[in-house]
Write a protein that holds these residues in place. Structure first.
Motif, PDB file in Angstrom:
ATOM      1  N   HIS A  19      27.741  54.653  32.802  1.00  0.00           N
ATOM      2  CA  HIS A  19      29.159  54.300  32.801  1.00  0.00           C
ATOM      3  C   HIS A  19      29.696  54.200  34.228  1.00  0.00           C
ATOM      4  N   ALA A  20      29.363  55.162  35.058  1.00  0.00           N
ATOM      5  CA  ALA A  20      29.859  55.167  36.440  1.00  0.00           C
ATOM      6  C   ALA A  20      29.304  53.984  37.225  1.00  0.00           C
ATOM      7  N   ALA A  21      28.055  53.595  36.948  1.00  0.00           N
ATOM      8  CA  ALA A  21      27.432  52.489  37.683  1.00  0.00           C
ATOM      9  C   ALA A  21      28.095  51.154  37.373  1.00  0.00           C
ATOM     10  N   ILE A  22      28.369  50.878  36.097  1.00  0.00           N
ATOM     11  CA  ILE A  22      28.989  49.591  35.773  1.00  0.00           C
ATOM     12  C   ILE A  22      30.458  49.578  36.185  1.00  0.00           C
ATOM     13  N   HIS A  23      31.085  50.756  36.193  1.00  0.00           N
ATOM     14  CA  HIS A  23      32.468  50.833  36.680  1.00  0.00           C
ATOM     15  C   HIS A  23      32.512  50.479  38.165  1.00  0.00           C
ATOM     16  N   ARG A  24      31.535  50.956  38.914  1.00  0.00           N
ATOM     17  CA  ARG A  24      31.471  50.633  40.339  1.00  0.00           C
ATOM     18  C   ARG A  24      31.251  49.140  40.555  1.00  0.00           C
ATOM     19  N   ALA A  25      30.364  48.525  39.762  1.00  0.00           N
ATOM     20  CA  ALA A  25      30.112  47.091  39.882  1.00  0.00           C
ATOM     21  C   ALA A  25      31.374  46.288  39.602  1.00  0.00           C
ATOM     22  N   ASP A  26      32.147  46.705  38.610  1.00  0.00           N
ATOM     23  CA  ASP A  26      33.394  46.005  38.288  1.00  0.00           C
ATOM     24  C   ASP A  26      34.420  46.160  39.408  1.00  0.00           C
ATOM     25  N   GLU A  27      34.463  47.321  40.023  1.00  0.00           N
ATOM     26  CA  GLU A  27      35.388  47.525  41.137  1.00  0.00           C
ATOM     27  C   GLU A  27      35.053  46.600  42.307  1.00  0.00           C
ATOM     28  N   VAL A  28      33.769  46.442  42.601  1.00  0.00           N
ATOM     29  CA  VAL A  28      33.344  45.567  43.691  1.00  0.00           C
ATOM     30  C   VAL A  28      33.690  44.119  43.380  1.00  0.00           C
ATOM     31  N   GLU A  29      33.521  43.715  42.128  1.00  0.00           N
ATOM     32  CA  GLU A  29      33.876  42.346  41.720  1.00  0.00           C
ATOM     33  C   GLU A  29      35.366  42.096  41.951  1.00  0.00           C
ATOM     34  N   ARG A  30      36.192  43.023  41.524  1.00  0.00           N
ATOM     35  CA  ARG A  30      37.635  42.847  41.675  1.00  0.00           C
ATOM     36  C   ARG A  30      38.031  42.826  43.154  1.00  0.00           C
ATOM     37  N   ALA A  31      37.432  43.708  43.949  1.00  0.00           N
ATOM     38  CA  ALA A  31      37.767  43.765  45.367  1.00  0.00           C
ATOM     39  C   ALA A  31      37.351  42.495  46.095  1.00  0.00           C
ATOM     40  N   ALA A  32      36.340  41.823  45.577  1.00  0.00           N
ATOM     41  CA  ALA A  32      35.867  40.582  46.187  1.00  0.00           C
ATOM     42  C   ALA A  32      36.665  39.376  45.710  1.00  0.00           C
ATOM     43  N   GLY A  33      37.686  39.615  44.877  1.00  0.00           N
ATOM     44  CA  GLY A  33      38.527  38.516  44.423  1.00  0.00           C
ATOM     45  C   GLY A  33      38.020  37.816  43.193  1.00  0.00           C
ATOM     46  N   ARG A  34      37.104  38.448  42.476  1.00  0.00           N
ATOM     47  CA  ARG A  34      36.588  37.855  41.250  1.00  0.00           C
ATOM     48  C   ARG A  34      36.956  38.734  40.077  1.00  0.00           C
ATOM     49  N   PRO A  35      37.318  38.145  38.939  1.00  0.00           N
ATOM     50  CA  PRO A  35      37.621  38.963  37.759  1.00  0.00           C
ATOM     51  C   PRO A  35      36.358  39.631  37.252  1.00  0.00           C
ATOM     52  N   SER A  36      36.485  40.903  36.902  1.00  0.00           N
ATOM     53  CA  SER A  36      35.328  41.603  36.352  1.00  0.00           C
ATOM     54  C   SER A  36      35.236  41.321  34.864  1.00  0.00           C
ATOM     55  N   HIS A  37      34.117  41.714  34.286  1.00  0.00           N
ATOM     56  CA  HIS A  37      33.913  41.512  32.849  1.00  0.00           C
ATOM     57  C   HIS A  37      34.889  42.324  32.025  1.00  0.00           C
ATOM     58  N   ASP A  38      35.425  43.395  32.615  1.00  0.00           N
ATOM     59  CA  ASP A  38      36.269  44.299  31.844  1.00  0.00           C
ATOM     60  C   ASP A  38      37.755  44.074  32.052  1.00  0.00           C
ATOM     61  N   ASP A  39      38.130  43.068  32.836  1.00  0.00           N
ATOM     62  CA  ASP A  39      39.549  42.846  33.082  1.00  0.00           C
ATOM     63  C   ASP A  39      40.310  42.682  31.778  1.00  0.00           C
ATOM     64  N   GLY A  40      41.399  43.401  31.646  1.00  0.00           N
ATOM     65  CA  GLY A  40      42.217  43.333  30.449  1.00  0.00           C
ATOM     66  C   GLY A  40      41.893  44.396  29.439  1.00  0.00           C
ATOM     67  N   LEU A  41      40.824  45.149  29.673  1.00  0.00           N
ATOM     68  CA  LEU A  41      40.443  46.168  28.721  1.00  0.00           C
ATOM     69  C   LEU A  41      41.004  47.515  29.145  1.00  0.00           C
ATOM     70  N   GLU A  42      41.378  48.267  28.177  1.00  0.00           N
ATOM     71  CA  GLU A  42      41.815  49.631  28.445  1.00  0.00           C
ATOM     72  C   GLU A  42      40.629  50.421  28.964  1.00  0.00           C
ATOM     73  N   ALA A  43      40.909  51.383  29.825  1.00  0.00           N
ATOM     74  CA  ALA A  43      39.826  52.087  30.516  1.00  0.00           C
ATOM     75  C   ALA A  43      38.816  52.703  29.573  1.00  0.00           C
ATOM     76  N   ASP A  44      39.292  53.252  28.436  1.00  0.00           N
ATOM     77  CA  ASP A  44      38.343  53.935  27.570  1.00  0.00           C
ATOM     78  C   ASP A  44      37.926  53.075  26.379  1.00  0.00           C
ATOM     79  N   THR A  45      38.226  51.778  26.436  1.00  0.00           N
ATOM     80  CA  THR A  45      37.789  50.895  25.366  1.00  0.00           C
ATOM     81  C   THR A  45      36.321  50.569  25.553  1.00  0.00           C
TER      82      THR A  45
END
Length: 468
Positions: A436-462
């Motif tokens: 869980h922590a690893a994919i959360h980190r990958a999504d954070e890097v995607e967002r910081a790079a200006g790209r939407p992550s796969h989880d955008d729009g999802l509630e944190a615990d969904t």
């Protein structure tokens, strides 16, 4: 159509991105590439006995051809090839790889010495090093995380189909060429003609690959996760608690995946006296049925199970698979009745192919999009050096130096399996707790790079559906 609940909890349904146009066609095309890849790499393992007889090789020499010769270039070559795959046309790169390995598969059929065979196998490994990084990277840009398991499930069908074409099709063809006198009329051994035919068959995929457009995702900003060695190493460091046990377990799993089926085929011939054709047909039928079912089940049911089990479902399913595989794969070869042993092997083979389907998704989920090919390549590199290079040799060494009797190959399979999974299970279990922590980190890097992550729009615990 995939939906999710909005953060307000009102139950409103939103469409998640669907596969890009042509995604399913691409999945079937790379499945065909995987089929040819597994056919060409498996042939030598199935045709061990006639090759060994013609050249008077030892089991260790054969293992060097099936394992180390292939894996040296397959593993090492994957790293620079993945670097290219993150920058150039991946379909073109894949077409070049197919051309190389199929041409050298043909060359293997004309080889006249151990070292020529060794060099041909090295070339096949270099060509096949393009297959997984390019294919998985292409699919991950066409399929969103919610349905990527299904695209990868189709891709993984190439493994059982390719192995079956080798075990049943190639074995039957070689046996027919020899018994009918056709090989003698052509002035070549039956196994040589089979290699030439298999290589020529794979070259048919080059044109469809050249006609495939590479729809790469937009390049990220250069502020975070920049496409440099530092960016790759920095992200590896940030997810090290997950990626180290995962890839270590994967490498040992590949050790089993590459060595076990090969020596099971040999075991049926040596211990139970089955012919090459009978072994090929029987084991081929088991391989294709369990392989297709395992790959499709893992691809289609993982998304649903992820909704119930949470984000770490992919890794938890891998652990469950390993626990099922270990005892049954150890017991099957030593049963006195070969047919009973074959039936027992159906279950571990089913879970083996299912676990194999989950491998690439568990890796790319933990990496930003512009590093996926290289993350896959690192896993291929480790798997090749440990699994590919030592897989066949591992079991052969137990036979030659522990039991010192080639008729004891069944007990080598039993002992080797237990040793491998005694390490695989705890490694994957450790990785599952950090997924869980690893994919959360990958999504954070995607967002910081200006790209939407796969989880955008999802509630944190969904729960989010994972790639296998």
């Amino acid at each position: 159509m995939a939906v999710f609940v909005d953060s307000a909890g009102k139950g409103e349904h939103h469409e998640l991105s669907k596969p890009a146009p042509g995604a399913w066609r691409l999945a079937w095309l790379v499945m065909a590439v995987a089929t040819v890849s597994w056919l060409d790499r498996t042939l030598i393992g199935i045709l061990i006995e006639p090759i060994k007889a013609e050249f008077s090789f030892t089991d260790t020499q054969i293992s060097l051809l099936t394992g180390l010769a292939f894996s040296i270039c397959y593993g090492v070559g994957a790293l620079p090839i993945a670097w290219l795959a993150d920058r150039m046309n991946r379909a073109l790169l894949l077409a070049m790889g197919v051309t190389v390995w199929c041409s050298l598969t043909i060359g293997f059929g004309f080889a006249s010495s151990f070292w020529i065979l060794f060099l041909c196998r090295m070339g096949v490994g270099l060509g096949e090093a393009t297959a997984v990084p390019c294919s998985v990277s292409l699919l991950s840009d066409r399929f969103p995380r919610t349905v990527l398991p299904r695209g990868l499930g189709i891709f993984q069908l190439g493994t059982p189909i390719g192995i079956t074409l080798a075990t049943a099709g190639a074995a039957t063809l070689t046996d027919w060429l020899t018994r009918s006198g056709t090989a003698e009329q052509l002035g070549m051994s039956g196994w040589r003609i089979t290699f030439i035919f298999a290589g020529a068959l794979g070259l048919l995929l080059v044109i469809p690959l050249l006609l495939t457009k590479d729809k790469r995702a937009p390049a990220p900003k250069k502020t975070v996760g920049e496409e440099t060695r530092e960016g790759l190493m920095a992200h590896l460091y940030n997810v090290r608690g997950y990626i180290i046990p995962l890839m270590a377990g994967n490498a040992l799993f590949v050790l089993f995946l590459n060595g076990y089926p090969q020596w099971v085929v040999v075991m049926f011939q040596r211990v139970h006296g089955w012919s090459l054709q009978d072994t090929g047909i029987a084991f081929g039928a088991v391989a294709v049925s369990t392989g297709i079912l395992g790959a499709l089940a893992a691809g289609w049911f993982t998304p649903r199970l992820s909704r119930r089990m949470g984000k770490d479902a992919t890794l938890r399913l891998k652990v469950i698979s390993a626990i099922v595989i270990a005892p049954l794969a150890a017991i099957g070869p030593i049963l006195p009745n070969p047919w009973l042993g074959l039936v027992v092997l159906c279950t571990p083979l089913l879970f083996t192919y299912g676990a194999a389907t989950l491998l690439p998704g568990a890796i790319v989920n933990a990496s930003p999009s512009w590093l996926r090919a290289r993350f896959i390549a690192i896993n291929v590199f480790l798997g090749s050096l440990i699994g590919g290079g030592l897989g066949a040799l591992f079991f052969a060494t137990i036979t030659d130096y522990v039991f010192r009797d080639e008729q004891m190959v069944a007990y080598s399979l039993c002992l080797g399996t237990l040793i491998i999974y005694a390490a695989v299970i705890p490694l994957w279990l450790l990785a599952s707790r950090r997924y869980h922590a690893a994919i959360h980190r990958a999504d954070e890097v995607e967002r910081a790079a200006g790209r939407p992550s796969h989880d955008d729009g999802l509630e944190a615990d969904t729960p989010v559906v994972e790639k296998p």
